[in-house]
Design a protein around this motif. Structure first.
Motif, PDB file in Angstrom:
ATOM      1  N   ILE A  89       0.832  -1.209   0.000  1.00 24.10           N
ATOM      2  CA  ILE A  89       0.000   0.000   0.000  1.00 24.10           C
ATOM      3  C   ILE A  89       0.864   1.255   0.000  1.00 24.10           C
ATOM      4  O   ILE A  89       1.811   1.379   0.776  1.00 24.10           O
ATOM      5  N   GLY A  90       0.550   2.193  -0.882  1.00 25.57           N
ATOM      6  CA  GLY A  90       1.195   3.495  -0.906  1.00 25.57           C
ATOM      7  C   GLY A  90       0.302   4.540  -0.247  1.00 25.57           C
ATOM      8  O   GLY A  90      -0.929   4.425  -0.284  1.00 25.57           O
ATOM      9  N   ILE A  91       0.922   5.543   0.377  1.00 28.85           N
ATOM     10  CA  ILE A  91       0.167   6.625   1.023  1.00 28.85           C
ATOM     11  C   ILE A  91       0.544   7.937   0.364  1.00 28.85           C
ATOM     12  O   ILE A  91       1.726   8.281   0.270  1.00 28.85           O
ATOM     13  N   ILE A  92      -0.457   8.667  -0.143  1.00 33.16           N
ATOM     14  CA  ILE A  92      -0.207   9.961  -0.766  1.00 33.16           C
ATOM     15  C   ILE A  92      -1.135  11.006  -0.155  1.00 33.16           C
ATOM     16  O   ILE A  92      -2.145  10.677   0.454  1.00 33.16           O
ATOM     17  N   GLY A  93      -0.783  12.263  -0.337  1.00 39.11           N
ATOM     18  CA  GLY A  93      -1.583  13.368   0.184  1.00 39.11           C
ATOM     19  C   GLY A  93      -0.719  14.599   0.322  1.00 39.11           C
ATOM     20  O   GLY A  93       0.511  14.520   0.334  1.00 39.11           O
ATOM     21  N   LYS A  94      -1.346  15.749   0.426  1.00 41.88           N
ATOM     22  CA  LYS A  94      -0.602  16.996   0.558  1.00 41.88           C
ATOM     23  C   LYS A  94       0.175  17.017   1.870  1.00 41.88           C
ATOM     24  O   LYS A  94      -0.163  16.311   2.822  1.00 41.88           O
ATOM     25  N   ASN A  95       1.220  17.848   1.907  1.00 42.48           N
ATOM     26  CA  ASN A  95       1.969  18.024   3.145  1.00 42.48           C
ATOM     27  C   ASN A  95       1.023  18.521   4.244  1.00 42.48           C
ATOM     28  O   ASN A  95       0.192  19.392   4.007  1.00 42.48           O
ATOM     29  N   GLY A  96       1.153  17.936   5.430  1.00 41.17           N
ATOM     30  CA  GLY A  96       0.331  18.392   6.557  1.00 41.17           C
ATOM     31  C   GLY A  96      -0.969  17.646   6.743  1.00 41.17           C
ATOM     32  O   GLY A  96      -1.744  17.968   7.649  1.00 41.17           O
ATOM     33  N   THR A  97      -1.242  16.648   5.898  1.00 41.80           N
ATOM     34  CA  THR A  97      -2.504  15.907   6.045  1.00 41.80           C
ATOM     35  C   THR A  97      -2.392  14.749   7.037  1.00 41.80           C
ATOM     36  O   THR A  97      -3.391  14.092   7.325  1.00 41.80           O
ATOM     37  N   GLY A  98      -1.179  14.467   7.554  1.00 41.75           N
ATOM     38  CA  GLY A  98      -1.053  13.497   8.634  1.00 41.75           C
ATOM     39  C   GLY A  98      -0.497  12.144   8.235  1.00 41.75           C
ATOM     40  O   GLY A  98      -0.674  11.158   8.968  1.00 41.75           O
ATOM     41  N   LYS A  99       0.223  12.058   7.133  1.00 44.76           N
ATOM     42  CA  LYS A  99       0.733  10.765   6.661  1.00 44.76           C
ATOM     43  C   LYS A  99       1.736  10.158   7.654  1.00 44.76           C
ATOM     44  O   LYS A  99       1.634   8.984   8.024  1.00 44.76           O
ATOM     45  N   SER A 100       2.711  10.975   8.089  1.00 39.23           N
ATOM     46  CA  SER A 100       3.715  10.464   9.037  1.00 39.23           C
ATOM     47  C   SER A 100       3.089  10.163  10.393  1.00 39.23           C
ATOM     48  O   SER A 100       3.469   9.187  11.065  1.00 39.23           O
ATOM     49  N   THR A 101       2.122  10.970  10.816  1.00 36.08           N
ATOM     50  CA  THR A 101       1.406  10.703  12.071  1.00 36.08           C
ATOM     51  C   THR A 101       0.719   9.339  12.014  1.00 36.08           C
ATOM     52  O   THR A 101       0.754   8.564  12.980  1.00 36.08           O
ATOM     53  N   PHE A 102       0.105   9.036  10.876  1.00 37.18           N
ATOM     54  CA  PHE A 102      -0.561   7.744  10.692  1.00 37.18           C
ATOM     55  C   PHE A 102       0.432   6.593  10.859  1.00 37.18           C
ATOM     56  O   PHE A 102       0.140   5.595  11.536  1.00 37.18           O
ATOM     57  N   LEU A 103       1.634   6.737  10.285  1.00 30.61           N
ATOM     58  CA  LEU A 103       2.646   5.680  10.414  1.00 30.61           C
ATOM     59  C   LEU A 103       3.081   5.519  11.870  1.00 30.61           C
ATOM     60  O   LEU A 103       3.311   4.399  12.340  1.00 30.61           O
ATOM     61  N   ASN A 104       3.220   6.647  12.568  1.00 28.98           N
ATOM     62  CA  ASN A 104       3.614   6.575  13.986  1.00 28.98           C
ATOM     63  C   ASN A 104       2.552   5.877  14.832  1.00 28.98           C
ATOM     64  O   ASN A 104       2.882   5.155  15.783  1.00 28.98           O
ATOM     65  N   ILE A 105       1.282   6.086  14.490  1.00 26.21           N
ATOM     66  CA  ILE A 105       0.201   5.388  15.202  1.00 26.21           C
ATOM     67  C   ILE A 105       0.239   3.892  14.860  1.00 26.21           C
ATOM     68  O   ILE A 105       0.087   3.035  15.736  1.00 26.21           O
ATOM     69  N   MET A 106       0.461   3.595  13.585  1.00 28.95           N
ATOM     70  CA  MET A 106       0.563   2.197  13.138  1.00 28.95           C
ATOM     71  C   MET A 106       1.641   1.440  13.901  1.00 28.95           C
ATOM     72  O   MET A 106       1.465   0.280  14.282  1.00 28.95           O
ATOM     73  N   THR A 107       2.792   2.105  14.123  1.00 29.75           N
ATOM     74  CA  THR A 107       3.927   1.461  14.784  1.00 29.75           C
ATOM     75  C   THR A 107       3.887   1.636  16.296  1.00 29.75           C
ATOM     76  O   THR A 107       4.827   1.260  16.991  1.00 29.75           O
TER      77      THR A 107
END
Length: 620
Positions: free
Chosen positions: A341-359
Motif C-alpha cells: 500500500i502506498g500513502i499519498i496526500g498533501k503536506n500536513g494531512t497526517g501521513k507520518s502521524t498515521f505511520l507513527n500510530i501504526m507502529t
C-alpha cells in the motif's frame, strides 16, 4: 544557438580520477537531465558550469549575452529581507516597475507618482508579468509576502529560491534536485510549467516522472565516460540497456580471445622477438577488456522471511486530531497478507502521524491498533540514524544483525547486503561521519532490512537517493514477500512497488484507492473535468478583470489598493484565529484579542462591500 560548451574537461583528487576529457554542449530550448552515481563527479560538474570550480584541464565556455541562473541545494537568500523584498532584489527591470507601482499603491495621495507608476506598468507590459509571478508564488505556497527569510522553514526557503528564479525567467536554468521539499501538487505544477515554457534547462533530479515528462535529452556520466541520449527517460532506459548488452557481447568476445592468448603467452620463451612482443602487448589490452565487465547491483533475494499468521495488523476505529486539524476520523482497516500500500496526500494531512500510530510510537486519541503475534515491523523513518563517534559502516549494521536467512538454507551476510546497496568492501570500513546524506540514508535502510522484518513501513525512503540506488531499492522491494506500507512523493517508485493507495485528503478523510499512482492520477483527471472547466471560467485575463473603464482616476487608485488591503487583513485574521486555535492567548488577553479580531472582520466586510460597488460601476 549554443548557450554553453564543456570542452575536454578533466578532474582528479589525488590519485582518484573523477572523469577525463569529457565534452558536451547546452543549446537553446534543450531540456537536459544529467544522471550519475553519487561520488562520480556530478556535483563537481554542476559547480564548474556555474563557475564555482575549475577543471584540471579543458574549459567551460558560456555565451556572453545569455542570462543564466542556478538553483542549488543551498539557497543564497538574505535572512533580514522579507519574501517580497527578496523577489524584488534583482536586476529585472519589469520587477522594478512592479515594485514602484506596488509602493505607489501604498501612498495614493501622491497622484503624480501613482500615475507615472501606472503608465510604466502599461509601457513595460507589466500587468501580465505581475499576474504570472503572483501565480508562481501562489502555486509554491508563498502567500504571506511580509514574512522574513529568517523565519522560513528549509522547505519554504527552497520554494522561495525556486520562485525567484522562475519569476526572473533566465535563458538557461541549472537545477539541482528542484522537486525536493515540494508536495505532489506543486511538483506536477512545476512539470507543466517547464514542459510548456520556452526555457533551456540542465538539471540533476532523482524524480524519474519529472525526467520523463520534462526532459528531451539525457546525459549520463558512467564510469568516467559520458553518454548522450536524445529522448526522455523511457528512451534512455531502452538505449542504455542496448548499450550495455553490446558492451557485454564485446567483453564476452574478448574473454574468449583472452583464454586463447593466455595459453599462447604461457608457451612463450623468456626471450622475446619483436613479433612476439607486439602480440604480448596486444594480450594486455585484451586482458583489460576481458576484465572490464560491469559490476551491476542487481538485487534478487529469495528471502526466508519469518512466517506470517492469519492476523496481520488491524486498525479499529482510530481517531487522531491536533487542535482543529483532524488526522483520522473513525478509521478502520484490516491488512491482508502480502498487501503493498502506498500513502499519498498533501503536506500536513497526517501521513507520518498515521505511520507513527501504526507502529505504536504515538497513541491515537481513541481506537486501537492490533498487531498479530507473528508480525515483525521494520520502520524506516525520516529521522535516520544517530551513529556514535568513531563507528564504522559495518559496525552500525552489525548492531542490528549479522545476516538475513534466504531460502534453501542460504544466508546473506551484513557485508553482502551492504555491497548490494553500493557499499563496497573499502567503503564498509569508512567512518560513518564521512558519509554523505544519501549514503547515510542507504545505511539506515540496510539497518532496517538486516532485521528481516515481514511488515515494512517506509516514510519517504527515496529522499537523497540517486537513480542508481533507487533501482537497487526497487529491485529489493519487488522481491520482498511480506507486507509493505510506504509514504513517498516519488511517483515512479510508487507505480513500481504498490498496488493500491491510501489517499489522505485532509481533515480525517482517507480514501482507499484500488490502483497505483498513475491509475489514481488518470481517475482524478477524468473525474475533475467539470471542476477544471469552472476554474477556466474563473481564470480570466488579469487586465480584463482589472479594466477600470467607468471609474474616475481616484476610484481607479482605490480599486487597486483595496484588493491588497483585503488580503493583508485576511492574513491578520488568520494569525489571530490560529493563536486562539493553538491556545496561545493568555487569559487576561482573550477579550483584547477577541475585540481585535472583531474589528478586523468588520474592516474586511466594509472593504469587500466597497470593492463590489466599484466592480459593479466598472462593469457598468
Amino acid at each position: 544557438m549554443n548557450f554553453l560548451s564543456v570542452e575536454n574537461i578533466s578532474k582528479s583528487y589525488g590519485e582518484r580520477v573523477l572523469f577525463e576529457n569529457i565534452s558536451f554542449g547546452i543549446n537553446k530550448d534543450q531540456k537536459i537531465a544529467f544522471i550519475a552515481k553519487n561520488g562520480s563527479g556530478k556535483t563537481t560538474i554542476m559547480n564548474m558550469l556555474n563557475g564555482f570550480d575549475e577543471p584540471d584541464t579543458g574549459q567551460v565556455v558560456v555565451r556572453k549575452d545569455i542570462k543564466m541562473a542556478f538553483l542549488s541545494q543551498d539557497n543564497n537568500l538574505q535572512d533580514e529581507l522579507t519574501i517580497e523584498e527578496s523577489i524584488f532584489a534583482s536586476d529585472n527591470e519589469t520587477l522594478k516597475v512592479i515594485e514602484r507601482y506596488e509602493k505607489a499603491l501604498e501612498n495614493p495621495e501622491d497622484e503624480e507618482v501613482y500615475q507615472r507608476a501606472f503608465d510604466d506598468m502599461d509601457r513595460h507590459n507589466a500587468w501580465d508579468f505581475e499576474t504570472q509571478y503572483k501565480q508562481i508564488l501562489s502555486k509554491l505556497k508563498l502567500e504571506d509576502l511580509k514574512l522574513k527569510v529568517k523565519s522560513l522553514s528549509g522547505g519554504q526557503k527552497k520554494r522561495l529560491a525556486l520562485a525567484i528564479i522562475l519569476i526572473n525567467r533566465p535563458d538557461l536554468l541549472i537545477l539541482d534536485e528542484p522537486t525536493n521539499h515540494l508536495d505532489l501538487e506543486m511538483i506536477e505544477w512545476l512539470e507543466d510549467y517547464f514542459a510548456k515554457e520556452n526555457i533551456t534547462l540542465f538539471m540533476v533530479t532523482h524524480d524519474r516522472f519529472f525526467l520523463e515528462r520534462v526532459c528531451n535529452e539525457i546525459i549520463e556520466l558512467d564510469n568516467g565516460k559520458l553518454y548522450q541520449y536524445k529522448g526522455n527517460y523511457s528512451y534512455y532506459l531502452e538505449k542504455k540497456e542496448e548499450r550495455i548488452a553490446s558492451e557485454n557481447a564485446s567483453i564476452d568476445k574478448a574473454q574468449n580471445l583472452f583464454v586463447k592468448e593466455l595459453a599462447w603467452m604461457r608457451r612463450q620463451p623468456k626471450a622475446r622477438t619483436t613479433k612476439s612482443k607486439s602480440r604480448q602487448d596486444d594480450f594486455y589490452k585484451i586482458k583489460e577488456k576481458a576484465e572490464s565487465r560491469r559490476k551491476e547491483n542487481v538485487v534478487e533475494l529469495e528471502i526466508n522471511m519469518e512466517r506470517m499468521g492469519s492476523k496481520i495488523i488491524e486498525l479499529v476505529k482510530l481517531n487522531k486530531s491536533f487542535k482543529d486539524r483532524v488526522i483520522l476520523d473513525d478509521f478502520s482497516y484490516a491488512f491482508q497478507r502480502g498487501e503493498r500500500i502506498g500513502i499519498i496526500g498533501k503536506n500536513g494531512t497526517g501521513k507520518s502521524t498515521f505511520l507513527n500510530i501504526m507502529t505504536q510510537t504515538m497513541p491515537p486519541d481513541s481506537g486501537k491498533v492490533i498487531v498479530g503475534d507473528t508480525i515483525k515491523i521494520g520502520y524506516y523513518t525520516q529521522s535516520g540514524i544517530n551513529p556514535k563517534p568513531g563507528q564504522k559502516v559495518i559496525d552500525i549494521i552489525k548492531e542490528y544483525g549479522e545476516y538475513i536467512p534466504l531460502t534453501k538454507g542460504k544466508i546473506i551476510s551484513a557485508s553482502q547486503l551492504l555491497e548490494r546497496f553500493l557499499f563496497d568492501a573499502k567503503k564498509q570500513y569508512d567512518y560513518v561521519e564521512k558519509l554523505s546524506g544519501g549514503e547515510l540514508k542507504r545505511l539506515y535502510l540496510c539497518t532496517v532490512l538486516i532485521q528481516n522484518p515481514n511488515f515494512l513501513i517506509l516514510d519517504e525512503p527515496t529522499n537523497d537517493l540517486d537513480i542508481v540506488t533507487l533501482n537497487v531499492l526497487e529491485s529489493f522491494l519487488l522481491d520482498f514477500p511480506g507486507n509493505l506500507l510506504v509514504v513517498s512523493h516519488d511517483r515512479y517508485f510508487m507505480d513500481k512497488i504498490v498496488d493500491h493507495l491510501f489517499v489522505f485528503r485532509g481533515q480525517g478523510e482517507v480514501e482507499d484507492f484500488p490502483g497505483n499512482y498513475s491509475d489514481f492520477r488518470a481517475y482524478e483527471d477524468s473525474a475533475d473535468v467539470q471542476q477544471k472547466e469552472d476554474n477556466k471560467a474563473e481564470k480570466k485575463d488579469w487586465k480584463q478583470q482589472n479594466n477600470t473603464t467607468g471609474l474616475t482616476f481616484n476610484e481607479q487608485k482605490e480599486y487597486q489598493k483595496i484588493e491588497r488591503e483585503i488580503k493583508d487583513l485576511e492574513l491578520e485574521k488568520v494569525k489571530i484565529e490560529q493563536l486562539f486555535s493553538d491556545g496561545k492567548v493568555a487569559d487576561d488577553a482573550i477579550a483584547i484579542k477577541a475585540n481585535e479580531l472583531q474589528t478586523i472582520i468588520q474592516k474586511i466586510e466594509a472593504k469587500e462591500e466597497r470593492w463590489f460597488e466599484l466592480s459593479a460601476k466598472m462593469e457598468g
